[in-house]
Design a protein around this motif. Structure first.
Motif, mmCIF file in Angstrom:
data_model
loop_
_atom_site.group_PDB
_atom_site.id
_atom_site.type_symbol
_atom_site.label_atom_id
_atom_site.label_comp_id
_atom_site.label_asym_id
_atom_site.label_seq_id
_atom_site.Cartn_x
_atom_site.Cartn_y
_atom_site.Cartn_z
ATOM 1 N N SER A 81 -12.994 44.026 -37.758
ATOM 2 C CA SER A 81 -13.531 44.172 -39.225
ATOM 3 C C SER A 81 -12.550 44.939 -39.942
ATOM 4 C CB SER A 81 -14.820 45.096 -38.862
ATOM 5 O OG SER A 81 -15.035 45.667 -40.261
ATOM 6 N N PHE A 82 -12.430 44.774 -41.318
ATOM 7 C CA PHE A 82 -11.614 45.493 -42.180
ATOM 8 C C PHE A 82 -12.130 46.537 -43.182
ATOM 9 C CE2 PHE A 82 -8.555 42.065 -41.114
ATOM 10 C CZ PHE A 82 -7.512 42.341 -41.616
ATOM 11 N N LYS A 83 -13.311 46.844 -42.511
ATOM 12 C CA LYS A 83 -14.096 48.091 -42.970
ATOM 13 C C LYS A 83 -13.310 49.214 -42.795
ATOM 14 C CE LYS A 83 -18.691 50.303 -43.331
ATOM 15 N NZ LYS A 83 -20.189 50.116 -42.652
ATOM 16 N N GLY A 84 -12.892 50.021 -43.794
ATOM 17 C CA GLY A 84 -12.315 51.256 -43.723
ATOM 18 C C GLY A 84 -10.608 51.253 -43.377
ATOM 19 N N PHE A 85 -10.344 50.009 -43.193
ATOM 20 C CA PHE A 85 -8.888 49.652 -42.869
ATOM 21 C C PHE A 85 -8.029 49.819 -43.982
ATOM 22 C CE2 PHE A 85 -5.439 46.589 -41.667
ATOM 23 C CZ PHE A 85 -4.976 47.541 -40.756
ATOM 24 N N THR A 86 -7.808 51.131 -44.454
ATOM 25 C CA THR A 86 -7.106 51.546 -45.621
ATOM 26 C C THR A 86 -5.419 51.667 -45.302
ATOM 27 O OG1 THR A 86 -7.598 53.758 -45.163
ATOM 28 C CG2 THR A 86 -9.149 52.688 -46.797
ATOM 29 N N PRO A 87 -4.758 51.620 -46.429
ATOM 30 C CA PRO A 87 -3.247 51.751 -46.224
ATOM 31 C C PRO A 87 -2.911 53.113 -45.659
ATOM 32 C CG PRO A 87 -3.489 51.155 -48.573
ATOM 33 C CD PRO A 87 -5.026 51.352 -47.680
ATOM 34 N N GLY A 88 -2.039 53.005 -44.595
ATOM 35 C CA GLY A 88 -1.666 54.181 -43.606
ATOM 36 C C GLY A 88 -2.511 54.040 -42.198
ATOM 37 N N LYS A 89 -2.912 52.923 -42.179
ATOM 38 C CA LYS A 89 -3.543 52.825 -40.693
ATOM 39 C C LYS A 89 -2.950 51.552 -40.165
ATOM 40 C CE LYS A 89 -8.096 54.698 -41.987
ATOM 41 N NZ LYS A 89 -8.052 55.869 -41.117
ATOM 42 N N ALA A 90 -3.191 51.435 -38.747
ATOM 43 C CA ALA A 90 -3.004 50.178 -38.083
ATOM 44 C C ALA A 90 -3.956 49.756 -37.021
ATOM 45 C CB ALA A 90 -1.570 50.490 -36.987
ATOM 46 N N LYS A 91 -3.861 48.651 -36.517
ATOM 47 C CA LYS A 91 -4.953 48.366 -35.746
ATOM 48 C C LYS A 91 -4.691 47.182 -34.848
ATOM 49 C CE LYS A 91 -8.540 47.398 -38.204
ATOM 50 N NZ LYS A 91 -9.806 47.252 -38.589
ATOM 51 N N HIS A 92 -5.329 46.870 -33.823
ATOM 52 C CA HIS A 92 -4.828 45.407 -33.034
ATOM 53 C C HIS A 92 -5.544 44.325 -34.037
ATOM 54 C CE1 HIS A 92 -3.897 47.105 -29.006
ATOM 55 N NE2 HIS A 92 -3.502 45.847 -28.976
ATOM 56 N N PHE A 93 -5.033 43.254 -33.969
ATOM 57 C CA PHE A 93 -5.364 42.136 -34.868
ATOM 58 C C PHE A 93 -5.351 40.918 -33.783
ATOM 59 C CE2 PHE A 93 -3.914 38.249 -36.905
ATOM 60 C CZ PHE A 93 -4.812 37.986 -38.007
ATOM 61 N N VAL A 94 -6.740 40.600 -33.577
ATOM 62 C CA VAL A 94 -7.019 39.401 -32.610
ATOM 63 C C VAL A 94 -7.668 38.272 -33.326
ATOM 64 C CG1 VAL A 94 -8.344 39.080 -30.378
ATOM 65 C CG2 VAL A 94 -7.473 41.135 -31.044
ATOM 66 N N PRO A 95 -6.948 37.020 -33.217
ATOM 67 C CA PRO A 95 -7.281 35.870 -34.006
ATOM 68 C C PRO A 95 -7.849 35.046 -32.568
ATOM 69 C CG PRO A 95 -5.090 35.663 -33.787
ATOM 70 C CD PRO A 95 -5.337 36.991 -33.251
ATOM 71 N N VAL A 96 -8.719 34.140 -32.864
ATOM 72 C CA VAL A 96 -9.495 33.316 -32.048
ATOM 73 C C VAL A 96 -9.391 31.870 -32.637
ATOM 74 C CG1 VAL A 96 -10.879 34.954 -30.578
ATOM 75 C CG2 VAL A 96 -11.732 33.789 -32.680
ATOM 76 N N THR A 97 -9.793 30.832 -31.660
ATOM 77 C CA THR A 97 -9.864 29.497 -32.144
ATOM 78 C C THR A 97 -11.372 29.114 -32.501
ATOM 79 O OG1 THR A 97 -10.738 28.601 -29.913
ATOM 80 C CG2 THR A 97 -8.360 28.740 -30.439
ATOM 81 N N PRO A 98 -11.495 28.038 -33.108
ATOM 82 C CA PRO A 98 -12.824 27.604 -33.862
ATOM 83 C C PRO A 98 -14.014 27.786 -32.452
ATOM 84 C CG PRO A 98 -11.409 26.271 -34.815
ATOM 85 C CD PRO A 98 -10.479 26.989 -33.663
ATOM 86 N N ALA A 99 -13.299 27.600 -31.288
ATOM 87 C CA ALA A 99 -14.154 27.609 -29.898
ATOM 88 C C ALA A 99 -14.355 28.900 -29.494
ATOM 89 C CB ALA A 99 -13.590 26.817 -28.919
ATOM 90 N N GLY A 100 -13.530 30.136 -30.162
ATOM 91 C CA GLY A 100 -13.759 31.523 -29.704
ATOM 92 C C GLY A 100 -12.796 32.035 -28.641
ATOM 93 N N HIS A 101 -11.876 31.018 -28.407
ATOM 94 C CA HIS A 101 -10.955 31.461 -27.389
ATOM 95 C C HIS A 101 -9.720 32.295 -28.135
ATOM 96 C CE1 HIS A 101 -12.903 28.034 -25.078
ATOM 97 N NE2 HIS A 101 -13.021 29.128 -24.375
ATOM 98 N N VAL A 102 -8.976 33.199 -27.478
ATOM 99 C CA VAL A 102 -7.890 33.931 -27.861
ATOM 100 C C VAL A 102 -6.627 33.208 -27.878
ATOM 101 C CG1 VAL A 102 -6.557 35.903 -27.448
ATOM 102 C CG2 VAL A 102 -8.843 36.061 -26.783
ATOM 103 N N ILE A 103 -6.164 33.602 -29.162
ATOM 104 C CA ILE A 103 -4.844 32.874 -29.440
ATOM 105 C C ILE A 103 -3.614 33.870 -29.053
ATOM 106 C CG2 ILE A 103 -3.014 32.230 -31.289
ATOM 107 C CD1 ILE A 103 -5.683 30.831 -32.689
ATOM 108 N N GLY A 104 -4.050 35.119 -29.287
ATOM 109 C CA GLY A 104 -2.985 36.203 -29.083
ATOM 110 C C GLY A 104 -3.454 37.590 -29.518
ATOM 111 N N ASP A 105 -2.803 38.556 -29.604
ATOM 112 C CA ASP A 105 -2.770 39.790 -30.315
ATOM 113 C C ASP A 105 -1.749 40.167 -30.865
ATOM 114 O OD1 ASP A 105 -2.607 40.554 -27.434
ATOM 115 O OD2 ASP A 105 -2.749 42.568 -28.205
ATOM 116 N N VAL A 106 -1.840 41.076 -31.925
ATOM 117 C CA VAL A 106 -0.474 41.863 -32.292
ATOM 118 C C VAL A 106 -1.129 43.198 -33.123
ATOM 119 C CG1 VAL A 106 0.839 39.922 -33.036
ATOM 120 C CG2 VAL A 106 -0.639 40.972 -34.674
ATOM 121 N N ILE A 107 -0.081 44.142 -33.382
ATOM 122 C CA ILE A 107 -0.592 45.314 -34.108
ATOM 123 C C ILE A 107 -0.428 44.940 -35.246
ATOM 124 C CG2 ILE A 107 0.093 47.852 -34.394
ATOM 125 C CD1 ILE A 107 -1.191 47.036 -31.633
ATOM 126 N N MET A 108 -1.262 45.264 -36.376
ATOM 127 C CA MET A 108 -1.376 45.153 -37.776
ATOM 128 C C MET A 108 -1.097 46.262 -38.381
ATOM 129 S SD MET A 108 -3.708 43.103 -40.254
ATOM 130 C CE MET A 108 -5.408 43.970 -39.386
#
Length: 466
Positions: A81-108
């Motif tokens: 979720s991007f709720k409350g994700f304001t400038p000056g913050k970081a978080k893990h960013f996790v994308p998945v495929t249409p089938a729901g499988h992990v592509i990877g993760d990075v720090i955003m």
């Protein structure tokens, strides 16, 4: 004609598993940073007992995403979720495929309302760049690939230096570096400190289980900032960590760095595979380990299986949402630490000194991975109940450890069997010598394994997954 994209590489190979298990790419290299500054044992010990300087300037790619549609693009790709994700913050960013499988993760990192910086491994960067290019978004992207594994004497220049100061003595070192008290920064929030008269961006982080800061800025300041950190560490037993020990800190803190990007199958991803070049990470990566299946999808994982279920929020539209909604309330495999039986490890090593008998696959220390993605069978009797995915030796714990996942019915402290080595004498990977397999008893243990990490981290994916 030689293949020009991933889809053509897969078509020529015929089977994705055969391709990746026999790829002759060589070992995964943590580039540029010296292997050791002291020795890897003392470097591991320092993040538990004093303080360390991690140099993260070279082994991760960066992707800057800017423009009025930057949040729209990234939100559409993230389970987060991007709720409350304001400038000056970081978080893990996790994308998945249409089938729901992990592509990877990075720090955003969110620098401003319209400016984001993603830091991590290549698969996630490629996924974002593809959608930025093809999705009709009003964004600009600037890609800074990881430093070359073998630069061959050529100069290496990055957009940013990136250092972390971690360990029990980190607060005192950072206060000296800043010339006074460091601002109170919440976990994964950013502020500024002063280093040698220069304002430096600081992220509150804690890879070693103790509060510390990640500092980053223009690469041309690399030497000056590094020298200032080392000077501030004098008298506080600050130890710079080399590339050999660096990757093993995750064995104690509980992050699985390299799940297989789940992009090799599915008609919905064909255009993406045709977009990825023939020399991409996805085309040249490797799979290693005792688990073998003809179906590449058996190596895919969902966010729930590797500790990222806490990130999945259905408060926004994202690729893979429908697939994850269907399985959200089902039992899932879960992430654990495997503690290897020391007698069995010694038995495996002893084969290296037996001139007559067959040798077991070599266990490199301190990091024992020999492929981009590891997948060793975890057995309960004759049943496969999990996979070991990232392994090595912890001098702090005096144990071989690995991170992986187990079936829902497996309990902490269960004794299982890890099958070490590849069947049929090995594969065509350059990292695999002719060898035999051996059974290693493993105890299912907490994640994070380090008591310091479990008790000192703020409420996060590490502690909540446990």
């Amino acid at each position: 004609m030689a293949p020009t994209n991933l889809q053509q590489v897969l078509d020529a190979a015929g089977n994705a598993v055969t391709l990746l298990r026999n790829a002759r790419t060589g070992a995964y290299v943590y580039p540029v940073v010296a292997p050791e500054f002291h020795n890897w044992r003392d470097e591991q010990r320092a993040w538990r007992e004093s303080a360390v300087l991690f140099d993260q300037s070279h082994h991760m790619a960066e992707l800057k995403v800017t423009g009025p549609d930057a949040e729209k693009l990234l939100s559409h790709l993230a389970v987060n979720s991007f709720k409350g994700f304001t400038p000056g913050k970081a978080k893990h960013f996790v994308p998945v495929t249409p089938a729901g499988h992990v592509i990877g993760d990075v720090i955003m990192f969110r620098e401003t309302e319209t400016e984001f910086n993603l830091v991590g491994r290549a698969p996630t960067m490629s996924w974002v760049m593809f959608h930025a290019e093809t999705g009709g978004y009003t964004v600009d992207v600037a890609h800074d690939p990881r430093s070359p594994s073998r630069p061959g004497g050529k100069p290496v220049i990055r957009r940013h230096y990136r250092f972390q100061v971690q360990g029990p003595n980190a607060p005192a070192i950072l206060e000296r570096l800043n010339g006074g008290p460091v601002p109170e920064i919440n976990f994964f929030n950013m502020d500024w400190i002063t280093v040698g008269g220069t304002r430096v961006r600081a992220l509150r982080h804690g890879m070693a289980g103790v509060p510390g800061l990640e500092l980053y800025g223009p690469y041309e300041d690399y030497d000056r900032i590094r020298d200032a950190i080392l000077a501030a560490g004098e008298g506080h037993d600050l130890v710079p960590v080399g590339s050999r020990a660096y990757a093993t800190n995750t064995l104690e803190s509980g992050w699985i760095p390299s799940p297989l990007p789940a992009v090799y199958t599915g008609e919905a991803l064909r255009k993406y595979r045709e977009w990825l070049p023939a020399n991409s990470y996805e085309a040249s990566g490797t799979i290693g380990g005792s688990f073998v299946s003809d179906n590449i999808e058996d190596y895919y994982v969902t966010p729930y299986e590797i500790g990222y279920g806490i990130y999945v929020k259905f408060d926004h539209d994202f690729i893979g949402r429908e697939a994850l909604e269907k399985i959200a309330d089902q039992p899932h495999r879960r992430k654990v630490t495997f503690e290897w039986n020391s007698d069995d490890v010694v038995k495996a090593y002893a084969t290296m000194f037996d001139r007559e008998g067959p040798n077991v696959k070599y266990m490199d220390w301190p990091l024992s991975n020999y492929a981009s993605t590891s997948f060793d069978r975890i057995m309960m009797g004759n049943r496969v109940v999990g996979a070991s995915m990232f392994g090595g030796y912890s001098y702090n714990e005096k144990r071989m450890l690995s991170l992986g996942m187990v079936d829902p019915d497996i309990k902490e402290n269960d004794i299982l069997t890890l099958v070490w080595g590849e069947p049929d004498g090995g594969t065509g990977k350059t990292t695999v010598e002719p060898s035999t397999q051996i059974d290693i008893r493993v105890k299912v243990s907490a994640v994070p394994y380090s008591r310091d990490a479990r008790e000192s981290y703020v409420e996060s994916w590490r502690t909540r997954a446990a």
